[in-house]
Design a protein around this motif. Sequence first.
Motif, PDB file in Angstrom:
ATOM      1  N   GLN A 148     -55.164   9.834  49.932  1.00  0.00           N
ATOM      2  CA  GLN A 148     -54.388   8.595  49.992  1.00  0.00           C
ATOM      3  C   GLN A 148     -54.969   7.576  50.972  1.00  0.00           C
ATOM      4  O   GLN A 148     -54.247   6.722  51.487  1.00  0.00           O
ATOM      5  CB  GLN A 148     -52.932   8.918  50.390  1.00  0.00           C
ATOM      6  CG  GLN A 148     -52.246   9.926  49.520  1.00  0.00           C
ATOM      7  CD  GLN A 148     -52.206   9.517  48.060  1.00  0.00           C
ATOM      8  OE1 GLN A 148     -52.138   8.337  47.746  1.00  0.00           O
ATOM      9  NE2 GLN A 148     -52.253  10.497  47.173  1.00  0.00           N
ATOM     10  N   LEU A 151     -54.222   3.957  50.033  1.00  0.00           N
ATOM     11  CA  LEU A 151     -52.817   3.614  50.257  1.00  0.00           C
ATOM     12  C   LEU A 151     -52.535   3.463  51.753  1.00  0.00           C
ATOM     13  O   LEU A 151     -51.787   2.569  52.172  1.00  0.00           O
ATOM     14  CB  LEU A 151     -51.913   4.693  49.653  1.00  0.00           C
ATOM     15  CG  LEU A 151     -50.398   4.478  49.762  1.00  0.00           C
ATOM     16  CD1 LEU A 151     -49.987   3.187  49.070  1.00  0.00           C
ATOM     17  CD2 LEU A 151     -49.652   5.670  49.150  1.00  0.00           C
ATOM     18  N   THR A 155     -50.925   0.246  53.794  1.00  0.00           N
ATOM     19  CA  THR A 155     -49.655   0.334  54.517  1.00  0.00           C
ATOM     20  C   THR A 155     -49.807   0.263  56.028  1.00  0.00           C
ATOM     21  O   THR A 155     -48.961  -0.308  56.725  1.00  0.00           O
ATOM     22  CB  THR A 155     -48.926   1.646  54.164  1.00  0.00           C
ATOM     23  OG1 THR A 155     -49.785   2.761  54.448  1.00  0.00           O
ATOM     24  CG2 THR A 155     -48.513   1.675  52.714  1.00  0.00           C
ATOM     25  N   TYR A 253     -39.284  12.136  48.001  1.00  0.00           N
ATOM     26  CA  TYR A 253     -39.466  11.849  46.571  1.00  0.00           C
ATOM     27  C   TYR A 253     -38.140  11.927  45.820  1.00  0.00           C
ATOM     28  O   TYR A 253     -37.891  11.132  44.913  1.00  0.00           O
ATOM     29  CB  TYR A 253     -40.475  12.814  45.951  1.00  0.00           C
ATOM     30  CG  TYR A 253     -40.801  12.479  44.514  1.00  0.00           C
ATOM     31  CD1 TYR A 253     -41.396  11.257  44.190  1.00  0.00           C
ATOM     32  CD2 TYR A 253     -40.503  13.358  43.482  1.00  0.00           C
ATOM     33  CE1 TYR A 253     -41.694  10.929  42.874  1.00  0.00           C
ATOM     34  CE2 TYR A 253     -40.800  13.044  42.161  1.00  0.00           C
ATOM     35  CZ  TYR A 253     -41.393  11.832  41.869  1.00  0.00           C
ATOM     36  OH  TYR A 253     -41.677  11.493  40.563  1.00  0.00           O
ATOM     37  N   TYR A 256     -36.522   8.707  46.567  1.00  0.00           N
ATOM     38  CA  TYR A 256     -37.227   7.655  45.823  1.00  0.00           C
ATOM     39  C   TYR A 256     -36.755   7.618  44.368  1.00  0.00           C
ATOM     40  O   TYR A 256     -36.423   6.553  43.825  1.00  0.00           O
ATOM     41  CB  TYR A 256     -38.728   7.927  45.892  1.00  0.00           C
ATOM     42  CG  TYR A 256     -39.605   6.870  45.258  1.00  0.00           C
ATOM     43  CD1 TYR A 256     -39.805   5.635  45.868  1.00  0.00           C
ATOM     44  CD2 TYR A 256     -40.259   7.123  44.054  1.00  0.00           C
ATOM     45  CE1 TYR A 256     -40.625   4.667  45.292  1.00  0.00           C
ATOM     46  CE2 TYR A 256     -41.080   6.171  43.474  1.00  0.00           C
ATOM     47  CZ  TYR A 256     -41.261   4.945  44.099  1.00  0.00           C
ATOM     48  OH  TYR A 256     -42.077   3.995  43.522  1.00  0.00           O
ATOM     49  N   SER A 263     -42.752   3.770  40.587  1.00  0.00           N
ATOM     50  CA  SER A 263     -44.085   3.168  40.663  1.00  0.00           C
ATOM     51  C   SER A 263     -45.105   4.097  41.322  1.00  0.00           C
ATOM     52  O   SER A 263     -46.304   4.008  41.061  1.00  0.00           O
ATOM     53  CB  SER A 263     -44.033   1.844  41.428  1.00  0.00           C
ATOM     54  OG  SER A 263     -43.180   0.927  40.776  1.00  0.00           O
ATOM     55  N   TYR A 264     -44.625   4.970  42.201  1.00  0.00           N
ATOM     56  CA  TYR A 264     -45.515   5.886  42.912  1.00  0.00           C
ATOM     57  C   TYR A 264     -45.216   7.327  42.491  1.00  0.00           C
ATOM     58  O   TYR A 264     -44.074   7.675  42.192  1.00  0.00           O
ATOM     59  CB  TYR A 264     -45.366   5.727  44.425  1.00  0.00           C
ATOM     60  CG  TYR A 264     -45.901   4.405  44.936  1.00  0.00           C
ATOM     61  CD1 TYR A 264     -47.196   4.299  45.412  1.00  0.00           C
ATOM     62  CD2 TYR A 264     -45.101   3.256  44.924  1.00  0.00           C
ATOM     63  CE1 TYR A 264     -47.700   3.080  45.871  1.00  0.00           C
ATOM     64  CE2 TYR A 264     -45.584   2.041  45.382  1.00  0.00           C
ATOM     65  CZ  TYR A 264     -46.888   1.965  45.854  1.00  0.00           C
ATOM     66  OH  TYR A 264     -47.367   0.752  46.301  1.00  0.00           O
ATOM     67  N   SER A 265     -46.250   8.156  42.504  1.00  0.00           N
ATOM     68  CA  SER A 265     -46.126   9.538  42.026  1.00  0.00           C
ATOM     69  C   SER A 265     -45.596  10.470  43.116  1.00  0.00           C
ATOM     70  O   SER A 265     -45.603  10.139  44.308  1.00  0.00           O
ATOM     71  CB  SER A 265     -47.487  10.052  41.565  1.00  0.00           C
ATOM     72  OG  SER A 265     -48.365  10.189  42.667  1.00  0.00           O
ATOM     73  N   GLN A 268     -48.304  11.226  45.707  1.00  0.00           N
ATOM     74  CA  GLN A 268     -48.517  10.195  46.722  1.00  0.00           C
ATOM     75  C   GLN A 268     -47.465  10.277  47.826  1.00  0.00           C
ATOM     76  O   GLN A 268     -47.787  10.214  49.018  1.00  0.00           O
ATOM     77  CB  GLN A 268     -48.488   8.808  46.078  1.00  0.00           C
ATOM     78  CG  GLN A 268     -49.711   8.487  45.233  1.00  0.00           C
ATOM     79  CD  GLN A 268     -49.589   7.155  44.523  1.00  0.00           C
ATOM     80  OE1 GLN A 268     -48.658   6.929  43.760  1.00  0.00           O
ATOM     81  NE2 GLN A 268     -50.532   6.250  44.783  1.00  0.00           N
ATOM     82  N   ILE A 269     -46.214  10.413  47.426  1.00  0.00           N
ATOM     83  CA  ILE A 269     -45.127  10.437  48.408  1.00  0.00           C
ATOM     84  C   ILE A 269     -45.153  11.717  49.238  1.00  0.00           C
ATOM     85  O   ILE A 269     -44.994  11.692  50.464  1.00  0.00           O
ATOM     86  CB  ILE A 269     -43.772  10.267  47.696  1.00  0.00           C
ATOM     87  CG1 ILE A 269     -43.690   8.855  47.100  1.00  0.00           C
ATOM     88  CG2 ILE A 269     -42.614  10.511  48.658  1.00  0.00           C
ATOM     89  CD1 ILE A 269     -42.453   8.579  46.294  1.00  0.00           C
ATOM     90  N   MET A 303     -43.547   1.046  49.049  1.00  0.00           N
ATOM     91  CA  MET A 303     -42.976   1.806  47.933  1.00  0.00           C
ATOM     92  C   MET A 303     -41.560   1.359  47.587  1.00  0.00           C
ATOM     93  O   MET A 303     -41.066   1.659  46.503  1.00  0.00           O
ATOM     94  CB  MET A 303     -42.982   3.304  48.270  1.00  0.00           C
ATOM     95  CG  MET A 303     -44.377   3.856  48.473  1.00  0.00           C
ATOM     96  SD  MET A 303     -44.350   5.627  48.774  1.00  0.00           S
ATOM     97  CE  MET A 303     -46.118   5.959  48.809  1.00  0.00           C
TER      98      MET A 303
END
Length: 345
Positions: A148, A151, A155, A253, A256, A263-265, A268-269, A303
């Motif tokens: 990541q 990303l 961020t 997640y 989320y 939008s994010y997998s 990723q989270i 996110m």
Amino acid sequence: MNSNSSTIKKILINGVVFFIVLGLTIYVVFRHISIGEIVTSIRLVKFRYILGGLLAMAVFATGEGLNIGRPLNAFGDDISVFQAVKYAIVGFFFSSVTPSSSGGQPMQLYFMHGDGVPVSHGTLALLFELMSFEIIATIYAVTGYVAQRRLLVETMGRGRFILLIGILVSVLIVIFLFMAIFSKRAISVICAFGVGIVRRFSKEKADVLEVKADLMIQEYRSSAVYFKENKGLLVKSLVTTAIQLIAMFSVPYFVYMGFGLDSYSAFQIISLQSILYVVVAFLPLPGAVGVSEGAFIIAFRLMYPKKLLGPAMVLTRCLNFYICVIITGIAVCCFMYRLMKKKDK
């Protein structure tokens, strides 16, 4: 007896510090976010995702219990799943209310002793659990940082290098544990070097440190034989830890998804959460309160829509920390009552 009183006194003081820091955190968070806004936003979250987050933390606690109970049973101690999970609960609570999680293992040993478990067995079982935890947590954090990095640049910008320092510390701890257990010469040289540095400033403190270092070396060396003879047990612990950490890192997640975002997998989270966990774990604050909240706001700001970021942080921390501290605290009170009653009899 004096030692026990001193330990309990330190835990009580750390508990007060915990609630002071918690109060300051609540003040800072709610100074910029309306409570009404948060309540309204959280009402949008589907209950099944909140339940999913709580179940994930239950999996985490159960996994830690299994990792503690498995070696104890291998040593010949008749430990039930309930007792093993009890030790995990005790560890979670006292680690949460003491700086750098320093109170967890001593209190776990205290309750193990109350169940008739020899201190040597308890120490080795906790070493098994600690080693598995550090190895898997570090692997997840390193993997997350590499996977990541783009990303993280978006961020955190240059702030991502602070995360890298935290991960490096975690890697060094894992290397230290391996050397302590499997390399007699290396750990002796490291401890002698550390004592030598302290001796330059204080001979008295250096002498105390040297005695403690010798005891630690003896303890790890006696553990090394068991580790080498029971590699299968260590593999089982690593697999269990891999599952329990995935469960805990998946809580953000669930939140989320609960807000209807996609939008994010999950990868990723979970990767971001694994990095944040390793970085804040060694900070000298009870439960890393305040730092964890701030890190979440920074790491997850892309996110979430701006109006959902605060509520998401509050809900995530409630699920993976605050609610768990309350539940485990109540459980610890019950365990303590039963233990005192047992001692009276």
